[in-house]
Scaffold this motif. Structure first.
Motif, PDB file in Angstrom:
ATOM      1  N   MET A  49     -65.153 106.627   0.722  1.00 50.68           N
ATOM      2  CA  MET A  49     -65.488 106.117   2.049  1.00 50.68           C
ATOM      3  C   MET A  49     -65.391 104.601   2.106  1.00 50.68           C
ATOM      4  SD  MET A  49     -69.037 106.649   4.206  1.00 50.68           S
ATOM      5  CE  MET A  49     -70.028 105.958   2.864  1.00 50.68           C
ATOM      6  N   VAL A  50     -65.953 103.915   1.085  1.00 54.22           N
ATOM      7  CA  VAL A  50     -65.931 102.456   1.072  1.00 54.22           C
ATOM      8  C   VAL A  50     -64.505 101.938   0.927  1.00 54.22           C
ATOM      9  CG1 VAL A  50     -66.620 100.411  -0.246  1.00 54.22           C
ATOM     10  CG2 VAL A  50     -68.291 102.216   0.222  1.00 54.22           C
ATOM     11  N   MET A  51     -63.734 102.524   0.017  1.00 51.97           N
ATOM     12  CA  MET A  51     -62.372 102.046  -0.199  1.00 51.97           C
ATOM     13  C   MET A  51     -61.480 102.330   1.011  1.00 51.97           C
ATOM     14  SD  MET A  51     -62.204 100.384  -3.017  1.00 51.97           S
ATOM     15  CE  MET A  51     -60.493 100.347  -3.581  1.00 51.97           C
ATOM     16  N   ASP A  52     -61.651 103.483   1.620  1.00 48.89           N
ATOM     17  CA  ASP A  52     -60.870 103.782   2.824  1.00 48.89           C
ATOM     18  C   ASP A  52     -61.193 102.800   3.940  1.00 48.89           C
ATOM     19  OD1 ASP A  52     -59.710 105.902   1.542  1.00 48.89           O
ATOM     20  OD2 ASP A  52     -60.946 107.451   2.490  1.00 48.89           O
ATOM     21  N   THR A  53     -62.448 102.409   4.026  1.00 44.87           N
ATOM     22  CA  THR A  53     -62.866 101.456   5.053  1.00 44.87           C
ATOM     23  C   THR A  53     -62.279 100.072   4.801  1.00 44.87           C
ATOM     24  OG1 THR A  53     -64.935 102.659   5.381  1.00 44.87           O
ATOM     25  CG2 THR A  53     -64.867 100.386   6.154  1.00 44.87           C
ATOM     26  N   LEU A  54     -62.227  99.655   3.553  1.00 48.86           N
ATOM     27  CA  LEU A  54     -61.720  98.322   3.219  1.00 48.86           C
ATOM     28  C   LEU A  54     -60.204  98.252   3.296  1.00 48.86           C
ATOM     29  CD1 LEU A  54     -64.033  97.433   0.193  1.00 48.86           C
ATOM     30  CD2 LEU A  54     -64.215  96.609   2.543  1.00 48.86           C
ATOM     31  N   GLY A  55     -59.521  99.370   3.074  1.00 48.81           N
ATOM     32  CA  GLY A  55     -58.070  99.404   3.209  1.00 48.81           C
ATOM     33  C   GLY A  55     -57.317  98.956   1.975  1.00 48.81           C
ATOM     34  N   VAL A  56     -56.018  98.739   2.142  1.00 47.44           N
ATOM     35  CA  VAL A  56     -55.127  98.484   1.003  1.00 47.44           C
ATOM     36  C   VAL A  56     -55.360  97.119   0.370  1.00 47.44           C
ATOM     37  CG1 VAL A  56     -53.321 100.015   1.865  1.00 47.44           C
ATOM     38  CG2 VAL A  56     -53.338  97.623   2.581  1.00 47.44           C
TER      39      VAL A  56
ATOM     40  N   THR B 212     -67.748  92.577   6.046  1.00 52.78           N
ATOM     41  CA  THR B 212     -68.979  92.987   6.736  1.00 52.78           C
ATOM     42  C   THR B 212     -68.659  93.688   8.044  1.00 52.78           C
ATOM     43  OG1 THR B 212     -70.186  91.131   5.751  1.00 52.78           O
ATOM     44  CG2 THR B 212     -71.136  92.140   7.722  1.00 52.78           C
ATOM     45  N   GLU B 213     -67.701  93.165   8.771  1.00 52.18           N
ATOM     46  CA  GLU B 213     -67.305  93.758  10.047  1.00 52.18           C
ATOM     47  C   GLU B 213     -66.775  95.177   9.851  1.00 52.18           C
ATOM     48  OE1 GLU B 213     -63.785  93.042  13.390  1.00 52.18           O
ATOM     49  OE2 GLU B 213     -64.456  91.361  12.138  1.00 52.18           O
ATOM     50  N   LEU B 214     -65.917  95.355   8.860  1.00 51.60           N
ATOM     51  CA  LEU B 214     -65.320  96.674   8.609  1.00 51.60           C
ATOM     52  C   LEU B 214     -66.376  97.702   8.205  1.00 51.60           C
ATOM     53  CD1 LEU B 214     -62.129  95.568   6.620  1.00 51.60           C
ATOM     54  CD2 LEU B 214     -62.162  96.602   8.909  1.00 51.60           C
ATOM     55  N   LEU B 215     -67.234  97.311   7.282  1.00 46.10           N
ATOM     56  CA  LEU B 215     -68.235  98.248   6.774  1.00 46.10           C
ATOM     57  C   LEU B 215     -69.272  98.591   7.843  1.00 46.10           C
ATOM     58  CD1 LEU B 215     -68.798  96.693   3.234  1.00 46.10           C
ATOM     59  CD2 LEU B 215     -67.595  98.817   3.738  1.00 46.10           C
ATOM     60  N   THR B 216     -69.711  97.591   8.560  1.00 50.17           N
ATOM     61  CA  THR B 216     -70.710  97.819   9.599  1.00 50.17           C
ATOM     62  C   THR B 216     -70.179  98.759  10.671  1.00 50.17           C
ATOM     63  OG1 THR B 216     -71.656  95.628   9.201  1.00 50.17           O
ATOM     64  CG2 THR B 216     -72.220  96.704  11.281  1.00 50.17           C
ATOM     65  N   ALA B 217     -68.926  98.581  11.033  1.00 48.48           N
ATOM     66  CA  ALA B 217     -68.315  99.454  12.040  1.00 48.48           C
ATOM     67  C   ALA B 217     -68.272 100.902  11.571  1.00 48.48           C
ATOM     68  CB  ALA B 217     -66.904  98.957  12.358  1.00 48.48           C
TER      69      ALA B 217
ATOM     70  N   ILE C 271     -71.875 101.620   7.410  1.00 45.95           N
ATOM     71  CA  ILE C 271     -72.298 101.373   6.031  1.00 45.95           C
ATOM     72  C   ILE C 271     -73.146 100.102   6.003  1.00 45.95           C
ATOM     73  CG2 ILE C 271     -71.535 100.892   3.669  1.00 45.95           C
ATOM     74  CD1 ILE C 271     -68.911 102.365   4.391  1.00 45.95           C
ATOM     75  N   LYS C 272     -74.320 100.178   5.424  1.00 44.67           N
ATOM     76  CA  LYS C 272     -75.212  99.025   5.357  1.00 44.67           C
ATOM     77  C   LYS C 272     -74.615  97.948   4.455  1.00 44.67           C
ATOM     78  CE  LYS C 272     -79.907  97.609   4.048  1.00 44.67           C
ATOM     79  NZ  LYS C 272     -81.215  98.053   3.509  1.00 44.67           N
ATOM     80  N   VAL C 273     -74.715  96.691   4.904  1.00 44.62           N
ATOM     81  CA  VAL C 273     -74.181  95.559   4.146  1.00 44.62           C
ATOM     82  C   VAL C 273     -75.304  94.552   3.883  1.00 44.62           C
ATOM     83  CG1 VAL C 273     -72.493  93.679   4.110  1.00 44.62           C
ATOM     84  CG2 VAL C 273     -71.921  95.857   5.222  1.00 44.62           C
ATOM     85  N   VAL C 274     -75.416  94.108   2.634  1.00 41.29           N
ATOM     86  CA  VAL C 274     -76.407  93.101   2.246  1.00 41.29           C
ATOM     87  C   VAL C 274     -75.653  91.874   1.735  1.00 41.29           C
ATOM     88  CG1 VAL C 274     -78.366  92.560   0.767  1.00 41.29           C
ATOM     89  CG2 VAL C 274     -78.052  94.898   1.610  1.00 41.29           C
ATOM     90  N   PRO C 275     -75.852  90.690   2.333  1.00 42.61           N
ATOM     91  CA  PRO C 275     -75.125  89.473   1.909  1.00 42.61           C
ATOM     92  C   PRO C 275     -75.736  88.870   0.649  1.00 42.61           C
ATOM     93  CG  PRO C 275     -76.588  88.955   3.727  1.00 42.61           C
ATOM     94  CD  PRO C 275     -76.704  90.447   3.514  1.00 42.61           C
TER      95      PRO C 275
ATOM     96  N   MET D 182     -72.912  93.282  -0.613  1.00 38.88           N
ATOM     97  CA  MET D 182     -73.217  94.572  -1.226  1.00 38.88           C
ATOM     98  C   MET D 182     -73.126  95.664  -0.178  1.00 38.88           C
ATOM     99  SD  MET D 182     -74.257  95.815  -4.251  1.00 38.88           S
ATOM    100  CE  MET D 182     -75.273  94.581  -5.070  1.00 38.88           C
ATOM    101  N   ALA D 183     -72.308  96.681  -0.456  1.00 43.39           N
ATOM    102  CA  ALA D 183     -72.244  97.859   0.394  1.00 43.39           C
ATOM    103  C   ALA D 183     -73.217  98.894  -0.159  1.00 43.39           C
ATOM    104  CB  ALA D 183     -70.830  98.426   0.426  1.00 43.39           C
ATOM    105  N   VAL D 184     -74.114  99.357   0.682  1.00 39.56           N
ATOM    106  CA  VAL D 184     -75.167 100.279   0.251  1.00 39.56           C
ATOM    107  C   VAL D 184     -74.861 101.670   0.804  1.00 39.56           C
ATOM    108  CG1 VAL D 184     -77.634 100.774   0.289  1.00 39.56           C
ATOM    109  CG2 VAL D 184     -76.835  98.403   0.233  1.00 39.56           C
ATOM    110  N   THR D 185     -74.647 102.614  -0.106  1.00 40.03           N
ATOM    111  CA  THR D 185     -74.389 104.006   0.282  1.00 40.03           C
ATOM    112  C   THR D 185     -75.451 104.895  -0.342  1.00 40.03           C
ATOM    113  OG1 THR D 185     -72.990 104.610  -1.607  1.00 40.03           O
ATOM    114  CG2 THR D 185     -71.918 103.463   0.237  1.00 40.03           C
ATOM    115  N   PRO D 186     -75.546 106.148   0.055  1.00 39.00           N
ATOM    116  CA  PRO D 186     -76.577 107.034  -0.503  1.00 39.00           C
ATOM    117  C   PRO D 186     -76.508 107.205  -2.018  1.00 39.00           C
ATOM    118  CG  PRO D 186     -75.699 107.963   1.521  1.00 39.00           C
ATOM    119  CD  PRO D 186     -74.838 106.783   1.203  1.00 39.00           C
ATOM    120  N   SER D 187     -75.314 107.113  -2.598  1.00 37.11           N
ATOM    121  CA  SER D 187     -75.189 107.393  -4.033  1.00 37.11           C
ATOM    122  C   SER D 187     -75.212 106.146  -4.908  1.00 37.11           C
ATOM    123  CB  SER D 187     -73.905 108.164  -4.320  1.00 37.11           C
ATOM    124  OG  SER D 187     -72.769 107.350  -4.057  1.00 37.11           O
TER     125      SER D 187
END
Length: 413
Positions: free
Chosen positions: A20-27, A60-65, A68-72, A81-86
């Motif tokens: 999920m995180v990598m797909d959101t961030l892209g290539v 931050t913009e990509l993850l928030t959209a 996904i929670k983002v911590v600077p 920091m991207a915070v996911t359940p796992s």
């Protein structure tokens, strides 16, 4: 094996949250550092870090959209920091060092993967992997060093160390955990030459690296190498018991115990309470860790391999499980190699299963026996408790009351 999709079967890479995180961030994003290194080495993977050509704001913009929670966590250095359940993912924008002072760096963002790799510490930490598992080695040296389990600095070792003197300790840590054979000679010389720079570092940073080195299977060799290079006398001048330290490391390895970094570090020391306090202040140990080290080094309870079961129970009651187990491990490391293994292990097993007995004598019971209010109540209670401990924690209430009466008659009236 071709680098193409080489890590595709890695469990952490195929995990849903990672995808999920990598797909959101892209290539423009790749895995970097420890996860790639450890997977290639067949070592466990814990942290999964990501590098990206995007700015922290865009990340931050990509993850928030995506929700996904983002911590600077380090926005000035390009890290969020991207915070996911796992798990949490540290995501850092590609960067170059603009200015360094041996402790920290001012950075500028870049889109150049080679320049980002050049600013890293060791060649084995400068590998990247795409979301599909394809491995990239921008500097062309990381794969070779991973195969050889060789830890060496990127480019000029002296220049890399001058950027952050903590890299001296990181060199010994990475060699202890991942290296094979003798340390890289050029890197070792550069570390020795730069050892005075370690005095600039904060106690917290030194402490964290020392504990990480101490936890490694090859910690004994690492500490000896640091001592020979004149580095250990700067960061841990109190370390006078490397012999005990090496034996303790061997015991934990041979007995398949989980390494206890604080115990190992303490085993190098021979300090009184004041010495422990000074060390703790310098390394910024927590109060809990300071108290644990002080207890194991200063406690005078007799702990030997031939203690009886009754003596073990008494020691556990008087000094507590943690100090008892620490004293057992230190005693085991003082014993002759291979001797009394069963006895030492048995005492540790007893400590793990021991339940502290309750001393049923209360202040009210003591007053009813004729002891007036005041310090006499505490003194009488301590005397009866000492008898109760020596009686192997008898649960015979009648015997305890009779002992109370005897103490009161002999010392109060």
């Amino acid at each position: 094996m071709s680098a193409e999709k080489e890590l595709a079967r890695a469990e952490w890479l195929s995990h849903a949250d990672t995808r999920m995180v990598m797909d959101t961030l892209g290539v423009g994003a790749r895995f970097v550092g420890g996860a790639v290194r450890n997977e290639l080495m067949g070592e466990p993977v814990s942290d999964v870090d990501i590098a990206t050509a995007d700015t922290p704001e865009r990340v931050t913009e990509l993850l928030t959209a995506k929700g996904i929670k983002v911590v600077p966590t380090g926005i000035d250095h390009g890290t969020v920091m991207a915070v996911t359940p796992s798990r949490h993912f540290e995501i850092t924008t590609l960067r170059v060092d603009v200015k360094t002072d041996g402790r920290r760096a001012d950075v500028a963002f870049t889109g150049d993967w080679v320049e980002d790799a050049k600013r890293r510490d060791f060649t084995i930490n400068a590998l990247y992997a795409d979301a599909d598992g394809t491995v990239h080695d921008p500097l062309g040296t990381g794969r070779e060093d991973i195969a050889a389990r060789r830890v060496r600095f990127i480019g000029d070792a002296n220049a890399r160390i001058a950027e952050d003197y903590l890299r001296v300790l990181r060199f010994f840590r990475f060699h202890a955990w991942y290296g094979k054979g003798e340390p890289d000679a050029d890197s070792l010389k550069a570390c020795a030459d730069a050892r005075e720079g370690l005095r600039q570092l904060s106690g917290e940073r030194v402490r964290d690296e020392l504990l990480k080195i101490a936890a490694a299977d090859n910690a004994g060799a690492a500490f000896r190498q640091m001592a020979a290079a004149g580095i250990l006398p700067i960061v841990l001048p109190e370390a006078s018991r490397l012999d005990r330290f090496e034996k303790l490391v061997g015991i934990e390895a041979n007995q398949l115990f989980t390494s206890d970094a604080l115990l190992r570090l303490a085993s190098t020391l021979d300090l009184d309470a004041a010495g422990v306090a000074a060390l703790a202040a310098r390394l910024r140990l927590s109060n809990r860790d300071r108290d644990r080290v002080e207890a194991m080094l200063t406690d005078k309870t007799k702990i030997v391999a031939y203690l009886s079961i009754k003596e073990v129970r008494k020691a556990l009651y008087l000094i507590g499980v943690q100090t008892f187990k620490d004293r057992v491990m230190l005693g085991w490391a003082e014993d002759r190699p291979g001797h009394n293994t069963f006895q030492w292990r048995a005492m540790l097993a007893m400590a793990d299963s021991w339940v502290k007995p309750d001393f049923m004598l209360t202040g009210q019971m003591i007053k009813q026996a004729g002891v007036p209010e005041g310090p006499e109540i505490g003194r009488v209670q301590r005397e009866v408790e000492e008898w109760w401990v020596d009686a192997d924690f008898t649960d015979d209430e009648f015997s305890i009351i009779e002992r109370l009466k005897a103490v009161v008659q002999a010392t109060v009236y």
